[in-house]
Design a protein around this motif. Structure first.
Motif, PDB file in Angstrom:
ATOM      1  N   GLY A 107       0.149  -2.635  95.616  1.00 53.35           N
ATOM      2  CA  GLY A 107      -1.102  -2.055  95.133  1.00 53.35           C
ATOM      3  C   GLY A 107      -0.966  -1.397  93.771  1.00 53.35           C
ATOM      4  N   LEU A 108      -0.247  -2.037  92.867  1.00 51.19           N
ATOM      5  CA  LEU A 108      -0.091  -1.525  91.503  1.00 51.19           C
ATOM      6  C   LEU A 108      -1.381  -1.752  90.724  1.00 51.19           C
ATOM      7  CD1 LEU A 108       1.643  -0.659  88.987  1.00 51.19           C
ATOM      8  CD2 LEU A 108       2.229  -3.081  88.759  1.00 51.19           C
ATOM      9  N   GLU A 136      15.998  -7.059  91.267  1.00 53.57           N
ATOM     10  CA  GLU A 136      14.668  -7.659  91.284  1.00 53.57           C
ATOM     11  C   GLU A 136      13.585  -6.594  91.382  1.00 53.57           C
ATOM     12  OE1 GLU A 136      14.907 -10.323  94.683  1.00 53.57           O
ATOM     13  OE2 GLU A 136      13.762  -8.911  95.870  1.00 53.57           O
ATOM     14  N   ILE A 137      12.432  -6.946  90.837  1.00 58.41           N
ATOM     15  CA  ILE A 137      11.235  -6.119  90.934  1.00 58.41           C
ATOM     16  C   ILE A 137      10.147  -6.998  91.511  1.00 58.41           C
ATOM     17  CG2 ILE A 137       9.479  -4.825  89.681  1.00 58.41           C
ATOM     18  CD1 ILE A 137      11.598  -4.143  87.612  1.00 58.41           C
ATOM     19  N   ARG A 138       9.542  -6.528  92.594  1.00 58.54           N
ATOM     20  CA  ARG A 138       8.469  -7.275  93.250  1.00 58.54           C
ATOM     21  C   ARG A 138       7.194  -6.441  93.204  1.00 58.54           C
ATOM     22  NH1 ARG A 138       9.832 -11.485  96.579  1.00 58.54           N
ATOM     23  NH2 ARG A 138      12.049 -11.751  96.936  1.00 58.54           N
ATOM     24  N   ALA A 139       6.095  -7.084  92.816  1.00 57.48           N
ATOM     25  CA  ALA A 139       4.792  -6.425  92.823  1.00 57.48           C
ATOM     26  C   ALA A 139       3.824  -7.310  93.595  1.00 57.48           C
ATOM     27  CB  ALA A 139       4.297  -6.195  91.404  1.00 57.48           C
ATOM     28  N   GLN A 140       3.112  -6.701  94.526  1.00 59.56           N
ATOM     29  CA  GLN A 140       2.132  -7.443  95.321  1.00 59.56           C
ATOM     30  C   GLN A 140       0.780  -6.749  95.232  1.00 59.56           C
ATOM     31  OE1 GLN A 140       3.480  -8.044  99.320  1.00 59.56           O
ATOM     32  NE2 GLN A 140       5.418  -8.911  98.679  1.00 59.56           N
ATOM     33  N   ASN A 141      -0.275  -7.559  95.220  1.00 65.10           N
ATOM     34  CA  ASN A 141      -1.646  -7.060  95.186  1.00 65.10           C
ATOM     35  C   ASN A 141      -1.853  -6.091  94.025  1.00 65.10           C
ATOM     36  OD1 ASN A 141      -2.272  -8.543  97.529  1.00 65.10           O
ATOM     37  ND2 ASN A 141      -1.366  -6.933  98.780  1.00 65.10           N
ATOM     38  N   SER A 142      -1.522  -6.564  92.836  1.00 62.06           N
ATOM     39  CA  SER A 142      -1.617  -5.743  91.635  1.00 62.06           C
ATOM     40  C   SER A 142      -2.863  -6.093  90.836  1.00 62.06           C
ATOM     41  CB  SER A 142      -0.383  -5.954  90.759  1.00 62.06           C
ATOM     42  OG  SER A 142       0.777  -5.641  91.479  1.00 62.06           O
ATOM     43  N   GLN A 143      -3.187  -5.192  89.919  1.00 64.61           N
ATOM     44  CA  GLN A 143      -4.368  -5.395  89.090  1.00 64.61           C
ATOM     45  C   GLN A 143      -4.120  -4.783  87.714  1.00 64.61           C
ATOM     46  OE1 GLN A 143      -7.958  -3.177  90.148  1.00 64.61           O
ATOM     47  NE2 GLN A 143      -9.103  -5.092  89.978  1.00 64.61           N
ATOM     48  N   GLU A 156     -12.517  -5.640  81.710  1.00 60.76           N
ATOM     49  CA  GLU A 156     -11.856  -6.881  82.105  1.00 60.76           C
ATOM     50  C   GLU A 156     -10.780  -6.535  83.133  1.00 60.76           C
ATOM     51  OE1 GLU A 156     -10.492  -9.379  78.915  1.00 60.76           O
ATOM     52  OE2 GLU A 156     -12.062  -8.611  77.602  1.00 60.76           O
ATOM     53  N   SER A 157     -10.739  -7.317  84.195  1.00 60.21           N
ATOM     54  CA  SER A 157      -9.793  -7.046  85.269  1.00 60.21           C
ATOM     55  C   SER A 157      -9.099  -8.344  85.670  1.00 60.21           C
ATOM     56  CB  SER A 157     -10.549  -6.469  86.471  1.00 60.21           C
ATOM     57  OG  SER A 157      -9.694  -6.309  87.554  1.00 60.21           O
ATOM     58  N   TYR A 158      -7.769  -8.253  85.875  1.00 59.28           N
ATOM     59  CA  TYR A 158      -6.979  -9.423  86.264  1.00 59.28           C
ATOM     60  C   TYR A 158      -6.171  -9.071  87.509  1.00 59.28           C
ATOM     61  CZ  TYR A 158      -8.223 -10.887  81.592  1.00 59.28           C
ATOM     62  OH  TYR A 158      -8.921 -11.224  80.463  1.00 59.28           O
ATOM     63  N   ASP A 159      -6.339  -9.851  88.540  1.00 60.35           N
ATOM     64  CA  ASP A 159      -5.595  -9.647  89.783  1.00 60.35           C
ATOM     65  C   ASP A 159      -4.301 -10.450  89.741  1.00 60.35           C
ATOM     66  OD1 ASP A 159      -7.582  -8.029  90.832  1.00 60.35           O
ATOM     67  OD2 ASP A 159      -8.639  -9.718  91.746  1.00 60.35           O
ATOM     68  N   ILE A 160      -3.219  -9.813  90.160  1.00 56.22           N
ATOM     69  CA  ILE A 160      -1.918 -10.474  90.258  1.00 56.22           C
ATOM     70  C   ILE A 160      -1.475 -10.290  91.701  1.00 56.22           C
ATOM     71  CG2 ILE A 160       0.460 -10.545  89.435  1.00 56.22           C
ATOM     72  CD1 ILE A 160      -0.586  -9.203  86.851  1.00 56.22           C
ATOM     73  N   TYR A 161      -1.517 -11.354  92.460  1.00 61.36           N
ATOM     74  CA  TYR A 161      -1.226 -11.240  93.883  1.00 61.36           C
ATOM     75  C   TYR A 161       0.256 -11.070  94.167  1.00 61.36           C
ATOM     76  CZ  TYR A 161      -6.069 -12.391  94.348  1.00 61.36           C
ATOM     77  OH  TYR A 161      -7.426 -12.356  94.229  1.00 61.36           O
ATOM     78  N   GLN A 162       1.087 -11.724  93.378  1.00 62.12           N
ATOM     79  CA  GLN A 162       2.529 -11.582  93.593  1.00 62.12           C
ATOM     80  C   GLN A 162       3.258 -11.821  92.276  1.00 62.12           C
ATOM     81  OE1 GLN A 162       4.302 -14.234  96.496  1.00 62.12           O
ATOM     82  NE2 GLN A 162       5.586 -12.562  97.178  1.00 62.12           N
ATOM     83  N   LEU A 163       4.193 -10.926  91.972  1.00 62.90           N
ATOM     84  CA  LEU A 163       4.986 -11.023  90.761  1.00 62.90           C
ATOM     85  C   LEU A 163       6.429 -10.723  91.124  1.00 62.90           C
ATOM     86  CD1 LEU A 163       5.149 -11.155  87.590  1.00 62.90           C
ATOM     87  CD2 LEU A 163       4.880  -8.668  87.646  1.00 62.90           C
TER      88      LEU A 163
END
Length: 174
Positions: A107-108, A136-143, A156-163
Motif C-alpha cells: 500500500g505504498l 530485494e525490494i518488493r512493493a505491492q498495491n502501490s500508487q 494524475e494517478s498511476y497504480d503499480i500492482y507489483q514491483l
C-alpha cells in the motif's frame, strides 16, 4: 553420563545466550526510535508510525504499520505506506555490513506536489547518503500521484500492482 551431557548442553546454551547479549543486543537496529531516525535521515523527511513490532525469527527485522513520511521541503513528495516489513540478516548484526535481505512495502502511495511547489534549483533534500544494501525490494498495491496545479488542474494517478527491485543500494544502478 547423560547428566554430564545435559550439563554440557546447558553450558553451551548459556554461553550462546551470553554471546548474543554481548554482541547482538547493543547492535540491534530494529527499535522503533532508531528506525524512525534512520528512515527520516535516509529520506530527508519526518517519519511517523501507526504501529511497530520487532521480529526476531526466522530473521531479524520489524513490521511497521501506517508509515507517513512528510518531507521537510514541501517541494518533495509525501509518502504513505500501509505496511512496511524489513527482513535483515543475523550476520549483519555482528559485523559492520549493512546488508538487509528484503524490504516489503504494502500500500505504498507517493504524492508529488503540484509543479509550482517543486524545487527547480537542485538543492539537497536533506537526505543522507546510505551504505545499506537490499537483496530485494518488493512493493505491492502501490500508487504514484501527481497533484494538479493551476495550469494542469487534473491529478494524475498511476497504480503499480507489483514491483520487484533486486540488488538495490541507494545511489547505485539497479
Amino acid at each position: 553420563m547423560v547428566r554430564k551431557l545435559i550439563l554440557i548442553a546447558a553450558g553451551v546454551a548459556l554461553l550462546l545466550a551470553v554471546c548474543a547479549a554481548v554482541f547482538v543486543v547493543p547492535r540491534w537496529p530494529f527499535r522503533e526510535n532508531e528506525m524512525k531516525q534512520r528512515i527520516a535521515a535516509a529520506t530527508g523527511s519526518t517519519a511517523e508510525f501507526g504501529g511497530f513490532r520487532q521480529v526476531f525469527f526466522p530473521s531479524p527485522g520489524c513490521v511497521i504499520d501506517k508509515v507517513t513520511l512528510t518531507p521537510k521541503d514541501p517541494g518533495h513528495p509525501k509518502v504513505q505506506i500501509q505496511k512496511l516489513v524489513i527482513n535483515g540478516l543475523y550476520s549483519g548484526l555482528i559485523g559492520q555490513e549493512k546488508h538487509l535481505h528484503s524490504l516489503e512495502l504494502e500500500g505504498l502511495q507517493v504524492v508529488f506536489p503540484a509543479r509550482g511547489e517543486q524545487k527547480e534549483d537542485g538543492q539537497d533534500s536533506g537526505a543522507q547518503s546510505s551504505d545499506i544494501h537490499f537483496d530485494e525490494i518488493r512493493a505491492q498495491n502501490s500508487q504514484i500521484v501527481f497533484a494538479g496545479d493551476a495550469k494542469h488542474p487534473e491529478t494524475e494517478s498511476y497504480d503499480i500492482y507489483q514491483l520487484l527491485l533486486k540488488d538495490y543500494s541507494p545511489g547505485k544502478a539497479i
